[in-house]
Scaffold this motif. Structure first.
Motif, PDB file in Angstrom:
ATOM      1  N   GLY A  62       0.818  -1.211   0.000  1.00 37.46           N
ATOM      2  CA  GLY A  62       0.000   0.000   0.000  1.00 37.46           C
ATOM      3  C   GLY A  62       0.851   1.259   0.000  1.00 37.46           C
ATOM      4  N   TYR A  63       1.980   1.201   0.702  1.00 34.39           N
ATOM      5  CA  TYR A  63       2.897   2.353   0.689  1.00 34.39           C
ATOM      6  C   TYR A  63       3.399   2.598  -0.733  1.00 34.39           C
ATOM      7  N   TYR A  64       3.901   1.539  -1.365  1.00 30.07           N
ATOM      8  CA  TYR A  64       4.455   1.700  -2.711  1.00 30.07           C
ATOM      9  C   TYR A  64       3.389   2.132  -3.715  1.00 30.07           C
ATOM     10  N   ALA A  65       2.188   1.566  -3.582  1.00 30.41           N
ATOM     11  CA  ALA A  65       1.152   1.792  -4.596  1.00 30.41           C
ATOM     12  C   ALA A  65       0.388   3.093  -4.405  1.00 30.41           C
ATOM     13  N   ILE A 114      -8.328  -2.359  -2.153  1.00 28.14           N
ATOM     14  CA  ILE A 114      -8.231  -3.816  -2.057  1.00 28.14           C
ATOM     15  C   ILE A 114      -9.578  -4.411  -1.645  1.00 28.14           C
ATOM     16  N   LEU A 115     -10.207  -3.803  -0.640  1.00 23.76           N
ATOM     17  CA  LEU A 115     -11.482  -4.318  -0.146  1.00 23.76           C
ATOM     18  C   LEU A 115     -12.593  -4.167  -1.180  1.00 23.76           C
ATOM     19  N   ARG A 154      -5.022 -12.450  -8.304  1.00 29.68           N
ATOM     20  CA  ARG A 154      -4.297 -11.672  -7.296  1.00 29.68           C
ATOM     21  C   ARG A 154      -5.120 -11.650  -6.011  1.00 29.68           C
ATOM     22  N   ILE A 155      -4.450 -11.901  -4.896  1.00 33.69           N
ATOM     23  CA  ILE A 155      -5.104 -11.836  -3.594  1.00 33.69           C
ATOM     24  C   ILE A 155      -4.233 -10.975  -2.678  1.00 33.69           C
ATOM     25  N   TYR A 156      -4.746  -9.789  -2.366  1.00 33.83           N
ATOM     26  CA  TYR A 156      -4.015  -8.884  -1.473  1.00 33.83           C
ATOM     27  C   TYR A 156      -4.422  -9.084  -0.014  1.00 33.83           C
TER      28      TYR A 156
END
Length: 279
Positions: A124-127, A167-168, A179-181
């Motif tokens: 989440g930080y990077y994105a 994501i939610l 993809r599963i975050y």
């Protein structure tokens, strides 16, 4: 292409890519709004290089090569680079978060599962947090160092909160891409597996998983709000609006009975107006 035409195209990209983002930052002055649109277009183009290309690694490499040319003063063709050059000249931009965003895109190329919530938040930080850090020189051009550090942490918290919200909201769409975050440890904590997730059923266990992540996002939204008073008056409301509108997506998903598999949670125009009226 003129500079104003380049900015117009960037604003169209932002409007098409995220009405929530566009609506929030439309509250800025025109020069700042245009600068935000240019940065948004950079982020969207980088994201599309991974998600929309048949050859994502090659597309990402090619885009980053263009960015290297831009940083060297040899601007590539296109509205993005014309607008971004003007932004670079008008604001004291920090290049580091631009490359950190690219790191998040690389994660999407090679990583499709996350073990812990901490790992998901690092993504989440990077994105997303990186986007807030990119925008700080535009939104807070003259902050003192102490305020800037507090605002950096607030931008990081807000970005992670927004990405957890994404994501939610997008669990179903991400399953389509394998993809599963949602972290494995959180699934296991509530007696769920990846197989259960792929069944796309809103079970009591799924609701507990979803609400655990939503509660974490809401905690980060609150943490970010504690720094909002440090923004100049001219940019405070757009940041508050972005946070309010994004957080509203969580309640929209709840209104859909947590069905993020067959329904897309969004904040209606009417509800956006009500939320913005709170400002």
């Amino acid at each position: 292409m003129t500079r104003q035409e380049a900015y117009r195209q960037c604003e169209e990209v932002m409007k098409k890519g995220s009405l929530t983002f566009y609506r929030a930052f439309s509250l800025l002055s025109k020069p700042d709004r245009q600068a935000v649109a240019a940065v948004y277009t950079f982020c969207r183009t980088l994201d599309d290089a991974v998600d929309e290309s048949a050859y994502p690694e090659e597309s990402l490499t090619a885009f980053l090569a263009e960015f290297d040319r831009f940083l060297a003063g040899n601007d590539p063709d296109g509205a993005l680079w014309i607008a971004l050059r003007d932004v670079w000249q008008r604001y004291d931009m920090d290049v580091e978060p631009f490359f950190e965003l690219a790191e998040g895109m690389k994660w999407d190329l090679h990583k499709t599962r996350y073990a812990t919530l901490e790992e998901t938040e690092q993504y989440g930080y990077y994105a997303a947090s990186t986007v807030g850090l990119m925008l700080l020189p535009i939104l807070v051009p003259d902050a003192n160092m102490e305020a800037r550090q507090q605002l950096k942490q607030g931008a990081i918290d807000l970005g992670i909160a927004m990405q957890l919200t994404n994501i939610l909201r997008d669990i179903g769409e991400d399953l389509d891409r394998d993809r599963i975050y949602v972290p494995r440890t959180l699934l296991a904590q509530h007696a769920m597996s990846e197989t259960d997730l792929f069944e796309r059923k809103v079970t009591p266990q799924f609701v507990k998983v979803w609400e655990t992540m939503a509660t974490r996002a809401e905690t980060l939204y609150r943490s970010a709000r504690e720094t909002h008073h440090l923004y100049p008056v001219t940019s405070r409301k757009p940041v508050q609006a972005a946070a309010l509108l994004y957080e509203g997506i969580l309640d929209a998903a709840r209104s859909n009975d947590h069905d993020v598999f067959t329904k897309r949670a969004y904040v209606s125009t009417l509800q956006k107006g009500k939320l913005l009226a709170r400002l």
